[in-house]
Design a protein around this motif. Structure first.
Motif, PDB file in Angstrom:
ATOM      1  N   MET A  40       0.576  -1.201  -0.240  1.00 41.35           N
ATOM      2  CA  MET A  40      -0.235  -0.100  -0.073  1.00 41.35           C
ATOM      3  C   MET A  40       1.231   0.684   0.001  1.00 41.35           C
ATOM      4  O   MET A  40       2.325   0.962   0.847  1.00 41.35           O
ATOM      5  CB  MET A  40      -0.683   0.397   1.395  1.00 41.35           C
ATOM      6  CG  MET A  40      -2.061   1.201   0.883  1.00 41.35           C
ATOM      7  SD  MET A  40      -3.169   1.448   2.465  1.00 41.35           S
ATOM      8  CE  MET A  40      -4.113   0.154   1.993  1.00 41.35           C
ATOM      9  N   SER A  41       0.735   2.375  -0.656  1.00 43.80           N
ATOM     10  CA  SER A  41       1.598   3.213  -1.447  1.00 43.80           C
ATOM     11  C   SER A  41       1.047   4.123  -0.339  1.00 43.80           C
ATOM     12  O   SER A  41       0.048   4.176   0.931  1.00 43.80           O
ATOM     13  CB  SER A  41       0.975   3.756  -2.185  1.00 43.80           C
ATOM     14  OG  SER A  41      -0.123   4.332  -2.404  1.00 43.80           O
ATOM     15  N   GLU A  42       1.911   5.340   0.692  1.00 43.24           N
ATOM     16  CA  GLU A  42       1.560   6.535   1.603  1.00 43.24           C
ATOM     17  C   GLU A  42       0.850   7.156   0.784  1.00 43.24           C
ATOM     18  O   GLU A  42      -0.216   7.513   1.836  1.00 43.24           O
ATOM     19  CB  GLU A  42       2.734   7.497   1.296  1.00 43.24           C
ATOM     20  CG  GLU A  42       4.184   6.252   1.799  1.00 43.24           C
ATOM     21  CD  GLU A  42       4.117   5.935   3.241  1.00 43.24           C
ATOM     22  OE1 GLU A  42       3.788   6.534   3.821  1.00 43.24           O
ATOM     23  OE2 GLU A  42       4.552   4.973   3.589  1.00 43.24           O
ATOM     24  N   GLU A  43       0.017   7.358  -0.437  1.00 43.05           N
ATOM     25  CA  GLU A  43      -0.787   7.841  -0.712  1.00 43.05           C
ATOM     26  C   GLU A  43      -2.656   7.814   0.045  1.00 43.05           C
ATOM     27  O   GLU A  43      -3.593   7.763   0.826  1.00 43.05           O
ATOM     28  CB  GLU A  43      -1.132   8.583  -2.214  1.00 43.05           C
ATOM     29  CG  GLU A  43      -2.374   9.166  -2.745  1.00 43.05           C
ATOM     30  CD  GLU A  43      -2.149  10.231  -2.184  1.00 43.05           C
ATOM     31  OE1 GLU A  43      -3.797  10.449  -1.870  1.00 43.05           O
ATOM     32  OE2 GLU A  43      -1.652  10.930  -1.435  1.00 43.05           O
ATOM     33  N   GLN A  44      -1.897   5.878  -0.506  1.00 44.99           N
ATOM     34  CA  GLN A  44      -3.337   4.632  -0.022  1.00 44.99           C
ATOM     35  C   GLN A  44      -3.071   4.941   1.519  1.00 44.99           C
ATOM     36  O   GLN A  44      -4.452   4.939   2.418  1.00 44.99           O
ATOM     37  CB  GLN A  44      -3.078   3.568  -0.877  1.00 44.99           C
ATOM     38  CG  GLN A  44      -3.139   3.774  -1.935  1.00 44.99           C
ATOM     39  CD  GLN A  44      -2.742   2.447  -3.207  1.00 44.99           C
ATOM     40  OE1 GLN A  44      -1.566   1.844  -2.322  1.00 44.99           O
ATOM     41  NE2 GLN A  44      -3.552   1.708  -3.714  1.00 44.99           N
ATOM     42  N   LYS A  45      -2.368   5.037   2.168  1.00 45.53           N
ATOM     43  CA  LYS A  45      -2.731   5.194   3.333  1.00 45.53           C
ATOM     44  C   LYS A  45      -3.232   6.412   4.120  1.00 45.53           C
ATOM     45  O   LYS A  45      -4.381   6.318   4.675  1.00 45.53           O
ATOM     46  CB  LYS A  45      -0.955   5.129   4.332  1.00 45.53           C
ATOM     47  CG  LYS A  45       0.069   3.933   4.163  1.00 45.53           C
ATOM     48  CD  LYS A  45       1.155   3.665   5.216  1.00 45.53           C
ATOM     49  CE  LYS A  45       2.445   2.064   4.724  1.00 45.53           C
ATOM     50  NZ  LYS A  45       3.151   2.599   6.108  1.00 45.53           N
ATOM     51  N   ARG A  46      -2.493   7.262   2.892  1.00 44.01           N
ATOM     52  CA  ARG A  46      -3.784   8.681   3.488  1.00 44.01           C
ATOM     53  C   ARG A  46      -5.228   8.188   3.325  1.00 44.01           C
ATOM     54  O   ARG A  46      -5.382   9.344   4.913  1.00 44.01           O
ATOM     55  CB  ARG A  46      -2.888   9.771   3.028  1.00 44.01           C
ATOM     56  CG  ARG A  46      -1.434  10.166   4.087  1.00 44.01           C
ATOM     57  CD  ARG A  46      -0.999  11.254   3.038  1.00 44.01           C
ATOM     58  NE  ARG A  46      -0.827  11.996   1.691  1.00 44.01           N
ATOM     59  CZ  ARG A  46       0.267  11.550   1.417  1.00 44.01           C
ATOM     60  NH1 ARG A  46       1.785  11.057   2.609  1.00 44.01           N
ATOM     61  NH2 ARG A  46       1.040  11.170   0.349  1.00 44.01           N
ATOM     62  N   LEU A  47      -4.839   8.584   2.691  1.00 41.04           N
ATOM     63  CA  LEU A  47      -6.153   7.258   2.089  1.00 41.04           C
ATOM     64  C   LEU A  47      -7.528   7.368   3.259  1.00 41.04           C
ATOM     65  O   LEU A  47      -8.287   7.440   3.395  1.00 41.04           O
ATOM     66  CB  LEU A  47      -7.072   7.217   0.753  1.00 41.04           C
ATOM     67  CG  LEU A  47      -8.315   7.330   0.228  1.00 41.04           C
ATOM     68  CD1 LEU A  47      -9.018   8.595  -0.111  1.00 41.04           C
ATOM     69  CD2 LEU A  47      -8.384   6.181  -1.462  1.00 41.04           C
ATOM     70  N   LEU A  48      -6.958   5.794   3.978  1.00 43.18           N
ATOM     71  CA  LEU A  48      -7.564   5.544   4.434  1.00 43.18           C
ATOM     72  C   LEU A  48      -7.959   5.997   5.818  1.00 43.18           C
ATOM     73  O   LEU A  48      -8.877   6.227   6.970  1.00 43.18           O
ATOM     74  CB  LEU A  48      -6.124   4.032   4.652  1.00 43.18           C
ATOM     75  CG  LEU A  48      -6.807   3.180   6.016  1.00 43.18           C
ATOM     76  CD1 LEU A  48      -8.468   2.310   6.242  1.00 43.18           C
ATOM     77  CD2 LEU A  48      -6.332   1.636   5.936  1.00 43.18           C
ATOM     78  N   ASP A  84      -6.489  -4.543   5.186  1.00 41.36           N
ATOM     79  CA  ASP A  84      -5.050  -5.417   4.075  1.00 41.36           C
ATOM     80  C   ASP A  84      -4.614  -6.064   5.063  1.00 41.36           C
ATOM     81  O   ASP A  84      -3.233  -6.018   5.103  1.00 41.36           O
ATOM     82  CB  ASP A  84      -4.623  -3.886   3.456  1.00 41.36           C
ATOM     83  CG  ASP A  84      -3.662  -4.238   2.015  1.00 41.36           C
ATOM     84  OD1 ASP A  84      -3.677  -5.461   1.733  1.00 41.36           O
ATOM     85  OD2 ASP A  84      -2.541  -3.634   2.624  1.00 41.36           O
ATOM     86  N   GLN A 140     -10.082   7.914   5.360  1.00 41.33           N
ATOM     87  CA  GLN A 140     -11.932   7.460   5.508  1.00 41.33           C
ATOM     88  C   GLN A 140     -12.549   7.357   6.829  1.00 41.33           C
ATOM     89  O   GLN A 140     -13.765   7.878   7.549  1.00 41.33           O
ATOM     90  CB  GLN A 140     -11.317   6.448   4.083  1.00 41.33           C
ATOM     91  CG  GLN A 140     -11.941   6.830   3.196  1.00 41.33           C
ATOM     92  CD  GLN A 140     -11.757   4.563   2.679  1.00 41.33           C
ATOM     93  OE1 GLN A 140     -10.459   4.495   2.808  1.00 41.33           O
ATOM     94  NE2 GLN A 140     -12.408   5.091   1.927  1.00 41.33           N
TER      95      GLN A 140
END
Length: 526
Positions: A1-9, A173, A12
């Motif tokens: 999971m990318s840093e951007e995806q982490k921030r999105l999670l 994940d 959310q």
């Protein structure tokens, strides 16, 4: 999971948390949302565990029918193994996804009774097993009958169903063992709640940069730890940060007075995939009733409540933690009592790093006596690090970190570091940046004089200052002002006088042409 995806999670989850914001205060909706996230985590973990066990039989855990004898046999077998391996159990009908789906139906969607029963069943599944202490009363702060969730049961059910549905749509994940995505998101949420909790924030959370600094200090010279301990562990984030910084940590120990925060710490451990047998968090008053007093620790980290009250009962003069000092810390300021407690629990080769208010460095009376004993008689104080003001939630006071060791490699000196001016200001809060943390840790490791930042003070210097540890006595941060060229300034003033006279004459000429009085006296006029 990318840093951007982490921030999105993270975003959310925070948005879902705000679904409850209008119904209750921050403390309350924190307990609900973190509890539901934890339930989803437990559900997905047990489902993953069960599916792996069922692979040879081509079975899927969620599809097992609890009313069929054959499927019930599978469920019972998995229950027995799961409780031993991961510490708890959930039946297929109790899985988060099943309850979330039911709550999202248009009819027959009442889930509150089911949910209350499931949370209780998770705790009861551990009874009689080694994990029981880590799960007992774990969900007691989630009151699904509270009127704050809605006026009627229908309103309450609709709100909870909506929260669960939002959470159900998020992929945690858990199969990705390389990164602790959910753990990071959980930490983010705890930090967000702390930032809005005012003075109460200090009860359960140490800002991540400070946690990182403490963790790096106690692992600076030792990466493999048999154990780590925090006597005022809050949500457990500081302990987890040490685990992250170290190469290995055998066991994690903590004690916390506040019941709700104690529950949060246990959840935090489990959610960060710390096995139930690898941590021991207790709920009690550390100074009055220590729960681990027979143990000694390789690393101790703490951010105790600043200048808290304690009993200072004269009977403590018979307690080995305090008796050696000859005097007790004052009842109105327990700071050094916590330091004494931690020194007692520190192993001979261990390191402790504790956040303290600046007052412990210079206050008199019994605190001066204790401070002198630690330095002169014990020689345990290794470093004093001054931090910026306004870096903790709920208080703007400047603080410091005391680093203590029983077997010091540099027994003839104490290192002083003044990091009070090295930070980034974001809105009303100050933050230690990664480069600020690195500079402090490097200075501690290198242990040498650094102009306006660090000073290695001999014990003779400390004695000459009457054991006053106020950092400006040792680290000179005075910035010499640039010398002023008086002759040049006088020349500039003379030039300005000439220019002003010319300007005045020009204005006077304009006034004469307009037939109006000059608004000021012209030099030479009578």
């Amino acid at each position: 999971m990318s840093e951007e995806q982490k921030r999105l999670l993270q975003q959310q989850l925070w948005n879902i948390a705000n679904t409850l914001r209008g119904k209750m205060n921050a403390d309350e909706f924190r307990d609900y949302i973190l509890g539901f996230i934890f339930y989803k985590y437990l559900s997905e973990k047990v489902e993953t565990y069960a599916n792996k066990a069922l692979e040879p039989d081509n079975k899927v855990f969620a599809e097992l029918d609890e009313t069929k004898p054959e499927d019930k046999a599978y469920i019972d077998a998995i229950r027995e193994e799961a409780v031993e391996d991961i510490g708890y159990f959930l039946k297929p009908s109790e899985l988060f996804h099943v309850i979330a789906q039911k709550g999202n139906k248009k009819t027959d969607n009442y889930i509150l009774v089911d949910l209350i029963g499931i949370l209780k069943n998770i705790e009861q599944s551990t009874m009689g097993h080694d994990s029981a202490d880590d799960f007992i009363n774990l969900f007691e702060d989630i009151d699904l009958t509270s009127s704050k969730l809605g006026r009627s049961n229908t309103d309450k059910n609709a709100l909870i169903a909506r929260v669960l549905a939002h959470l159900d749509a998020i992929d945690f994940d858990l199969s990705n063992t390389e990164t602790d995505v959910l753990g990071d998101a959980y930490e983010y949420l705890i930090g967000e709640f702390a930032s809005g909790a005012g003075k109460k924030a200090g009860e359960f959370y140490t800002p991540q940069p400070v946690s990182t600094l403490l963790a790096k200090l106690v692992t600076c010279h030792r990466k493999k730890l048999r154990n780590v301990y925090d006597p005022t562990c809050g949500s457990g984030s500081l302990l987890l940060r040490v685990k992250r910084e170290a190469e290995s940590v055998g066991r994690i120990y903590g004690q916390e007075l506040n019941r709700t925060t104690y529950n949060l710490a246990r959840m935090n451990m489990i959610l960060h995939d710390v096995h139930y047998s690898d941590f021991d968090i207790r709920q009690e008053d550390t100074l009055e009733r220590p729960q681990h007093r027979d143990l000694r620790f390789d690393a101790i980290v703490a951010n105790p409540p600043f200048s808290a009250q304690w009993s200072a009962n004269p009977l403590f003069m018979n307690d080995e933690r305090f008796s050696v000092y000859g005097k007790l810390a004052p009842a109105s300021k327990a700071d050094l009592a916590f330091v004494e407690h931690m020194i007692y629990q520190l192993s001979e080769e261990g390191t402790m790093a504790v956040v303290m208010p600046h007052g412990v460095l210079f206050r008199g009376s019994s605190e001066a006596h204790i401070r002198r004993h630690i330095i002169e008689k014990m020689n345990y104080l290794d470093a004093v690090i001054g931090l910026p003001s306004n870096i903790f939630y709920g208080t703007s006071i400047p603080t410091c970190i005391l680093v203590l060791k029983k077997c010091r490699k540099h027994p003839d000196n104490i290192l002083f570091i003044d990091a009070s001016q090295h930070f980034e200001k974001v809105k009303t809060q100050n933050f230690l940046r990664s480069e600020d943390i690195e500079r402090i840790v490097n200075a501690y490791a290198e242990r040498k004089n650094i102009d306006k930042f660090a000073h290695v003070a001999t014990l003779k210097e400390i004695e000459e200052n009457d054991y006053n540890l106020n950092i400006p006595r040792y680290v000179d941060t005075f910035e010499k002002e640039e010398e002023i060229d008086i002759a040049a300034v006088a020349k500039e003033l003379a030039a300005l006088e000439t220019d002003m006279a010319k300007t005045d004459a020009t204005i006077a000429g304009f006034c004469k042409e307009l037939g109006i009085d000059v608004p000021f006296a012209i030099e030479g006029d009578k």
